[in-house]
Design a protein around this motif. Structure first.
Motif, PDB file in Angstrom:
ATOM      1  N   HIS A 128      21.979  15.823 -82.126  1.00 55.00           N
ATOM      2  CA  HIS A 128      23.038  15.556 -81.173  1.00 55.00           C
ATOM      3  C   HIS A 128      23.073  13.913 -81.121  1.00 55.00           C
ATOM      4  O   HIS A 128      24.449  13.394 -81.023  1.00 55.00           O
ATOM      5  CB  HIS A 128      22.221  15.799 -79.715  1.00 55.00           C
ATOM      6  N   ALA A 129      21.860  12.998 -81.317  1.00 58.75           N
ATOM      7  CA  ALA A 129      22.100  11.677 -81.321  1.00 58.75           C
ATOM      8  C   ALA A 129      23.113  11.184 -82.473  1.00 58.75           C
ATOM      9  O   ALA A 129      23.711  10.260 -82.574  1.00 58.75           O
ATOM     10  CB  ALA A 129      20.765  11.092 -81.549  1.00 58.75           C
ATOM     11  N   LEU A 130      22.985  12.067 -83.679  1.00 63.00           N
ATOM     12  CA  LEU A 130      23.877  11.563 -84.701  1.00 63.00           C
ATOM     13  C   LEU A 130      25.208  12.193 -84.799  1.00 63.00           C
ATOM     14  O   LEU A 130      26.172  12.169 -85.415  1.00 63.00           O
ATOM     15  CB  LEU A 130      23.223  12.181 -86.098  1.00 63.00           C
ATOM     16  N   ASP A 131      25.524  12.908 -83.473  1.00 66.35           N
ATOM     17  CA  ASP A 131      26.532  13.675 -83.282  1.00 66.35           C
ATOM     18  C   ASP A 131      27.138  14.697 -84.191  1.00 66.35           C
ATOM     19  O   ASP A 131      28.380  14.711 -84.640  1.00 66.35           O
ATOM     20  CB  ASP A 131      27.963  12.599 -83.315  1.00 66.35           C
ATOM     21  N   LEU A 132      26.280  15.522 -84.791  1.00 67.67           N
ATOM     22  CA  LEU A 132      26.607  16.650 -85.677  1.00 67.67           C
ATOM     23  C   LEU A 132      27.230  17.465 -85.026  1.00 67.67           C
ATOM     24  O   LEU A 132      27.130  17.968 -83.619  1.00 67.67           O
ATOM     25  CB  LEU A 132      25.346  17.062 -86.352  1.00 67.67           C
ATOM     26  N   PRO A 133      28.023  18.273 -85.910  1.00 65.96           N
ATOM     27  CA  PRO A 133      29.065  19.178 -85.091  1.00 65.96           C
ATOM     28  C   PRO A 133      27.980  20.253 -84.510  1.00 65.96           C
ATOM     29  O   PRO A 133      27.049  20.738 -85.108  1.00 65.96           O
ATOM     30  CB  PRO A 133      29.771  19.722 -86.444  1.00 65.96           C
ATOM     31  N   ASP A 134      28.638  20.823 -83.391  1.00 63.81           N
ATOM     32  CA  ASP A 134      27.900  21.980 -82.530  1.00 63.81           C
ATOM     33  C   ASP A 134      26.379  21.681 -82.180  1.00 63.81           C
ATOM     34  O   ASP A 134      25.348  22.710 -82.348  1.00 63.81           O
ATOM     35  CB  ASP A 134      27.990  23.391 -83.570  1.00 63.81           C
ATOM     36  N   SER A 135      26.222  20.399 -81.959  1.00 64.87           N
ATOM     37  CA  SER A 135      24.951  19.967 -81.721  1.00 64.87           C
ATOM     38  C   SER A 135      24.714  19.713 -80.143  1.00 64.87           C
ATOM     39  O   SER A 135      25.602  19.474 -79.513  1.00 64.87           O
ATOM     40  CB  SER A 135      24.266  18.778 -82.376  1.00 64.87           C
ATOM     41  N   TYR A 136      23.496  20.198 -79.670  1.00 64.65           N
ATOM     42  CA  TYR A 136      23.208  20.084 -78.243  1.00 64.65           C
ATOM     43  C   TYR A 136      21.852  19.329 -78.178  1.00 64.65           C
ATOM     44  O   TYR A 136      20.976  19.612 -78.786  1.00 64.65           O
ATOM     45  CB  TYR A 136      22.983  21.369 -77.693  1.00 64.65           C
ATOM     46  N   MET A 141      22.418  19.266 -94.227  1.00 66.56           N
ATOM     47  CA  MET A 141      23.111  19.833 -95.379  1.00 66.56           C
ATOM     48  C   MET A 141      23.962  20.883 -94.892  1.00 66.56           C
ATOM     49  O   MET A 141      25.038  20.930 -95.886  1.00 66.56           O
ATOM     50  CB  MET A 141      21.862  20.537 -96.011  1.00 66.56           C
ATOM     51  N   ALA A 142      24.286  21.373 -93.947  1.00 69.99           N
ATOM     52  CA  ALA A 142      25.215  22.422 -93.434  1.00 69.99           C
ATOM     53  C   ALA A 142      26.439  21.777 -93.493  1.00 69.99           C
ATOM     54  O   ALA A 142      27.706  22.456 -93.557  1.00 69.99           O
ATOM     55  CB  ALA A 142      24.794  23.167 -92.179  1.00 69.99           C
ATOM     56  N   VAL A 143      26.411  20.438 -93.105  1.00 72.55           N
ATOM     57  CA  VAL A 143      27.567  19.655 -92.847  1.00 72.55           C
ATOM     58  C   VAL A 143      27.859  19.049 -94.218  1.00 72.55           C
ATOM     59  O   VAL A 143      29.043  18.842 -94.495  1.00 72.55           O
ATOM     60  CB  VAL A 143      27.382  18.582 -91.578  1.00 72.55           C
ATOM     61  N   GLN A 144      26.951  18.481 -95.065  1.00 75.06           N
ATOM     62  CA  GLN A 144      27.236  17.714 -96.097  1.00 75.06           C
ATOM     63  C   GLN A 144      26.294  18.191 -97.193  1.00 75.06           C
ATOM     64  O   GLN A 144      25.164  17.958 -97.375  1.00 75.06           O
ATOM     65  CB  GLN A 144      26.838  16.467 -95.761  1.00 75.06           C
ATOM     66  N   PRO A 145      26.842  19.391 -98.005  1.00 73.87           N
ATOM     67  CA  PRO A 145      26.066  20.152 -98.928  1.00 73.87           C
ATOM     68  C   PRO A 145      25.371  19.207-100.060  1.00 73.87           C
ATOM     69  O   PRO A 145      24.401  19.438-100.640  1.00 73.87           O
ATOM     70  CB  PRO A 145      27.011  20.978 -99.460  1.00 73.87           C
ATOM     71  N   GLN A 146      25.924  17.839-100.218  1.00 72.96           N
ATOM     72  CA  GLN A 146      25.311  17.305-101.420  1.00 72.96           C
ATOM     73  C   GLN A 146      24.178  16.141-100.638  1.00 72.96           C
ATOM     74  O   GLN A 146      23.741  15.442-101.519  1.00 72.96           O
ATOM     75  CB  GLN A 146      26.546  16.349-101.736  1.00 72.96           C
ATOM     76  N   LEU A 147      23.747  16.683 -99.428  1.00 70.62           N
ATOM     77  CA  LEU A 147      22.715  15.748 -99.081  1.00 70.62           C
ATOM     78  C   LEU A 147      21.584  15.855 -99.823  1.00 70.62           C
ATOM     79  O   LEU A 147      20.862  16.949-100.314  1.00 70.62           O
ATOM     80  CB  LEU A 147      22.347  16.285 -97.473  1.00 70.62           C
ATOM     81  N   GLN A 148      20.762  14.798-100.023  1.00 67.81           N
ATOM     82  CA  GLN A 148      19.350  14.528-100.712  1.00 67.81           C
ATOM     83  C   GLN A 148      18.578  14.220 -99.620  1.00 67.81           C
ATOM     84  O   GLN A 148      18.713  13.289 -98.885  1.00 67.81           O
ATOM     85  CB  GLN A 148      19.422  13.625-101.911  1.00 67.81           C
ATOM     86  N   TYR A 149      17.326  14.785 -99.678  1.00 66.16           N
ATOM     87  CA  TYR A 149      16.264  14.398 -98.575  1.00 66.16           C
ATOM     88  C   TYR A 149      14.974  14.050 -99.090  1.00 66.16           C
ATOM     89  O   TYR A 149      14.409  14.744-100.035  1.00 66.16           O
ATOM     90  CB  TYR A 149      16.283  15.637 -97.913  1.00 66.16           C
ATOM     91  N   ALA A 150      14.354  13.105 -98.550  1.00 63.73           N
ATOM     92  CA  ALA A 150      12.920  12.760 -98.906  1.00 63.73           C
ATOM     93  C   ALA A 150      12.297  12.539 -97.508  1.00 63.73           C
ATOM     94  O   ALA A 150      12.589  11.957 -96.644  1.00 63.73           O
ATOM     95  CB  ALA A 150      12.704  11.486 -99.546  1.00 63.73           C
ATOM     96  N   ASN A 151      11.095  12.990 -97.507  1.00 63.33           N
ATOM     97  CA  ASN A 151      10.038  12.794 -96.510  1.00 63.33           C
ATOM     98  C   ASN A 151       8.601  12.363 -96.860  1.00 63.33           C
ATOM     99  O   ASN A 151       7.946  12.926 -97.409  1.00 63.33           O
ATOM    100  CB  ASN A 151       9.769  14.431 -95.671  1.00 63.33           C
ATOM    101  N   LEU A 152       8.522  10.879 -96.493  1.00 68.36           N
ATOM    102  CA  LEU A 152       7.392  10.194 -97.000  1.00 68.36           C
ATOM    103  C   LEU A 152       6.200  10.302 -96.121  1.00 68.36           C
ATOM    104  O   LEU A 152       5.233   9.631 -96.278  1.00 68.36           O
ATOM    105  CB  LEU A 152       8.018   8.872 -97.107  1.00 68.36           C
TER     106      LEU A 152
END
Length: 276
Positions: A190-198, A40-51
């Protein structure tokens, strides 16, 4: 970042539900919530569900969670399941991995990017579980092949020594603690190549002095009385910690912004229960 994600859905058992990163009163955060916050920090419009629901085996995740996930039309899905299968007396690696592959096929066929996981060797956390090593290796090999066939991004937890460092695990040795959930979220980012991820799974913790044999024996005895015994009793009674429970985030919504943890000693005590 290799993709833009607007709808993230997490499937699985108690690890993805977030135990023991939090408690029953404040709620459980966990690696998936932490990942959603980073997304969400990268894409503020993100919607999230945890099933995810604790105690679920792979077949139950497929039957109970997959149809809902597909109806939410996600563009990103994480699938972490199989440990509860591994712990059952009648474990079938072909069946358990087959349920995961069916989910991979359905989700990638619907256009989602899928992230999946192998499992650490339980015997490296619980010496009494040596008999599970071969099961874990068989299951992991099948998951790797299924991920390869369907173009699934794999976070291979079985190859990182830190994944069996007990400092990442709760006292029950079945659930990650806050540090473990934080590191797993970082690895997926990191696997998703998010910015500043380690990839924090590649970084070991400082060495620890090995406890004496007597101290190790005492630790194993306390673990058996506090966690293994109650878990075995529930299994004998046909009960699960997930009985009567439903998903904590069954619909898409903005990721919850959790407050920073209280740094005072004792403030982070978690509600630790068996079953994943």
């Amino acid at each position: 970042m290799t993709g833009t994600y607007l709808r993230y859905v997490a499937l699985g058992d108690s690890q993805t539900e977030g135990m023991n990163d939090g408690d029953e009163v404040r709620g459980y955060r966990g690696w998936a919530d932490r990942l959603a916050e980073r997304l969400m920090a990268v894409q503020p419009q993100l919607q999230y569900a945890n099933l995810a629901v604790r105690g679920r085996v792979a077949g139950e995740v497929r039957m109970e969670q997959l149809p809902t996930a597909l109806s939410l039309r996600p563009d990103l899905v994480t699938v972490l399941a199989g440990l509860n299968d591994l712990l059952r007396p009648r474990f079938d690696a072909i069946s358990a991995a087959g349920h995961l592959e069916s989910m991979f096929e359905a989700l990638t066929g619907a256009g989602a990017r899928v992230v999946a996981f192998t499992l650490p060797d339980p015997a490296l956390l619980v010496p009494a579980a040596r008999g599970l090593t071969r099961r874990a290796h068989d299951f992991n090999a099948r998951v790797r092949e299924a991920a390869r066939r369907h173009g699934v991004t794999l976070v291979d937890l079985s190859v990182y020594p830190i994944c069996t460092d007990q400092r990442l695990w709760s006292a029950d040795r079945l659930h990650l603690n806050t540090l473990g959930h934080t590191r797993l979220a970082a690895a997926v980012a990191h696997a998703l190549d998010l910015p500043d991820s380690y990839d924090l799974l590649t970084n070991s913790l400082d060495p620890q002095r090995k406890p004496s044999p007597w101290r190790r024996a005492g630790v194993e005895l306390r673990w058996a009385v506090s966690f293994a015994g109650p878990w075995l009793l529930r299994r004998a009674l046909g009960k699960s910690s997930g009985d009567g429970r439903t998903a904590k985030r069954p619909t898409l919504a903005p990721a919850r912004r959790w407050p920073e943890p209280d740094p005072r000693p004792g403030a982070q005590r978690s509600c630790e229960r068996s079953d994943t």
